[in-house]
Design a protein around this motif. Structure first.
Motif, PDB file in Angstrom:
ATOM      1  N   ARG A 116      20.442  14.988 -37.877  1.00  0.00           N
ATOM      2  CA  ARG A 116      20.214  14.232 -39.115  1.00  0.00           C
ATOM      3  C   ARG A 116      20.865  14.936 -40.309  1.00  0.00           C
ATOM      4  O   ARG A 116      21.424  14.280 -41.190  1.00  0.00           O
ATOM      5  N   ASP A 146      15.629  18.752 -41.305  1.00  0.00           N
ATOM      6  CA  ASP A 146      16.129  17.730 -40.392  1.00  0.00           C
ATOM      7  C   ASP A 146      15.034  16.727 -40.060  1.00  0.00           C
ATOM      8  O   ASP A 146      15.268  15.505 -40.037  1.00  0.00           O
ATOM      9  N   ARG A 147      13.811  17.227 -39.825  1.00  0.00           N
ATOM     10  CA  ARG A 147      12.697  16.324 -39.511  1.00  0.00           C
ATOM     11  C   ARG A 147      12.325  15.474 -40.726  1.00  0.00           C
ATOM     12  O   ARG A 147      11.926  14.316 -40.575  1.00  0.00           O
ATOM     13  N   ARG A 148      12.474  16.033 -41.910  1.00  0.00           N
ATOM     14  CA  ARG A 148      12.155  15.270 -43.120  1.00  0.00           C
ATOM     15  C   ARG A 148      13.071  14.066 -43.258  1.00  0.00           C
ATOM     16  O   ARG A 148      12.649  13.002 -43.724  1.00  0.00           O
ATOM     17  N   ASP A 189      15.222  23.096 -39.485  1.00  0.00           N
ATOM     18  CA  ASP A 189      14.444  22.197 -38.631  1.00  0.00           C
ATOM     19  C   ASP A 189      13.510  21.334 -39.467  1.00  0.00           C
ATOM     20  O   ASP A 189      13.389  20.121 -39.242  1.00  0.00           O
ATOM     21  N   LEU A 190      12.859  21.948 -40.459  1.00  0.00           N
ATOM     22  CA  LEU A 190      11.974  21.197 -41.345  1.00  0.00           C
ATOM     23  C   LEU A 190      12.739  20.129 -42.106  1.00  0.00           C
ATOM     24  O   LEU A 190      12.302  18.966 -42.210  1.00  0.00           O
ATOM     25  N   ALA A 201      14.024  12.175 -41.075  1.00  0.00           N
ATOM     26  CA  ALA A 201      13.622  11.102 -40.161  1.00  0.00           C
ATOM     27  C   ALA A 201      12.879  10.000 -40.898  1.00  0.00           C
ATOM     28  O   ALA A 201      12.826   8.853 -40.437  1.00  0.00           O
ATOM     29  N   SER A 202      12.297  10.341 -42.049  1.00  0.00           N
ATOM     30  CA  SER A 202      11.501   9.355 -42.782  1.00  0.00           C
ATOM     31  C   SER A 202      12.194   8.842 -44.035  1.00  0.00           C
ATOM     32  O   SER A 202      11.605   8.078 -44.804  1.00  0.00           O
ATOM     33  N   SER A 227      22.562  21.485 -33.929  1.00  0.00           N
ATOM     34  CA  SER A 227      21.174  21.321 -33.486  1.00  0.00           C
ATOM     35  C   SER A 227      20.361  20.467 -34.451  1.00  0.00           C
ATOM     36  O   SER A 227      19.171  20.247 -34.216  1.00  0.00           O
ATOM     37  N   TYR A 228      20.996  20.018 -35.526  1.00  0.00           N
ATOM     38  CA  TYR A 228      20.286  19.260 -36.560  1.00  0.00           C
ATOM     39  C   TYR A 228      21.082  17.993 -36.875  1.00  0.00           C
ATOM     40  O   TYR A 228      21.770  17.908 -37.896  1.00  0.00           O
TER      41      TYR A 228
END
Length: 260
Positions: free
Chosen positions: A235, A196-198, A193-194, A200-201, A232-233
């Protein structure tokens, strides 16, 4: 830990790149009664930087099919443009000719007199002396950059920017600890999750530029196997597929994690 190679006669030699990754090979298994593998920590460099002089075609590598560390080394060779100056010997487990295994054992015995311990790969060998320089993957990856002459060293600096060294190391530690099939599901999910969110940038692990962190991340993701569905990820799934189109990563995808 490097991959420990079986000492049975079934180890075979094949050319080219490590084939499709096998999740079962992620954590090499060493029998409890086996002696600990010897670690070689020599360096490629001059003066105090190392004991083996950098020279083209002087060194070669032993890699193992299905070994994620071998895959990291193989991809890095391509990214640095060293595929023609550093030969590779690929060891596989199916029954076949024992030449690769015999050559690897000969290199260990040339390094340590009467060596009778486990054989591990990746292993970097000095072809002039027949000795193992290093069987520690981080050191091998670092020292490959020392084989690049002059201006070509820019490739290594681009892959390992000095300013990003702490972040590259931190990401590698996270992947080794949590992003593995054997990791705790809750911790693996939190790490994915971390990551995948990274994304985003930025398009890559540490921004918008391909670095050594992307080699580590991509290899970790494609070795997750059934535990690594990326549905679920989104990206991360797109990232795996995008890098699979890069020439250095192409044909190494095997079973890319499910992103559907």
């Amino acid at each position: 830990m490097p991959e420990t190679i079986s000492r049975g006669p079934g180890t075979a030699m094949a050319g080219g790149r490590p084939p499709a990754p096998s999740a079962s090979a992620l954590r090499p298994r060493v029998a409890a009664a086996s002696p600990r593998p010897h670690r070689f920590h020599s360096r490629i460099g001059v003066g105090l930087a190392g004991g083996f002089y950098p020279a083209p075609h002087r060194y070669d590598l032993y890699l193992c099919a299905g070994c994620p560390r071998s895959l990291r080394v193989s991809i890095t060779l391509d990214l640095l443009g060293l595929g023609e100056s550093v030969a590779t010997t690929l060891l596989t487990r199916p029954a076949g000719t024992p030449e690769a295994f015999a050559s690897l054992r000969g290199a260990y015995e040339a390094t340590v007199h009467h060596y009778d311990g486990p054989l591990t790969v990746p292993a970097l060998r000095d072809r002039w002396s027949g000795r193992i320089v290093s069987n520690e993957t981080p050191a091998i990856l670092r020292d490959l950059g020392g084989l690049l002459p002059g201006r070509d060293g820019a490739r290594h600096r681009a892959l390992n920017p000095p300013g990003l060294a702490p972040e590259i190391d931190a990401l590698r530690d996270l992947l080794d600890q949590d992003v593995t099939p054997a990791g705790r599901p809750s911790e693996r999910s939190a790490a994915l999750d971390l990551l995948d969110r990274r994304l985003a940038s930025g398009s890559h692990a540490l921004g918008d530029t391909l670095t050594a962190a992307d080699v580590d991340l991509w290899v970790a993701l494609v070795h997750l196997g059934p535990a690594g569905t990326l549905s679920s990820y989104p990206r991360l799934g797109a990232y795996v597929r995008r890098l699979a189109d890069h020439p250095a990563f192409r044909d190494r995808t095997g079973a890319v994690p499910d992103a559907a």
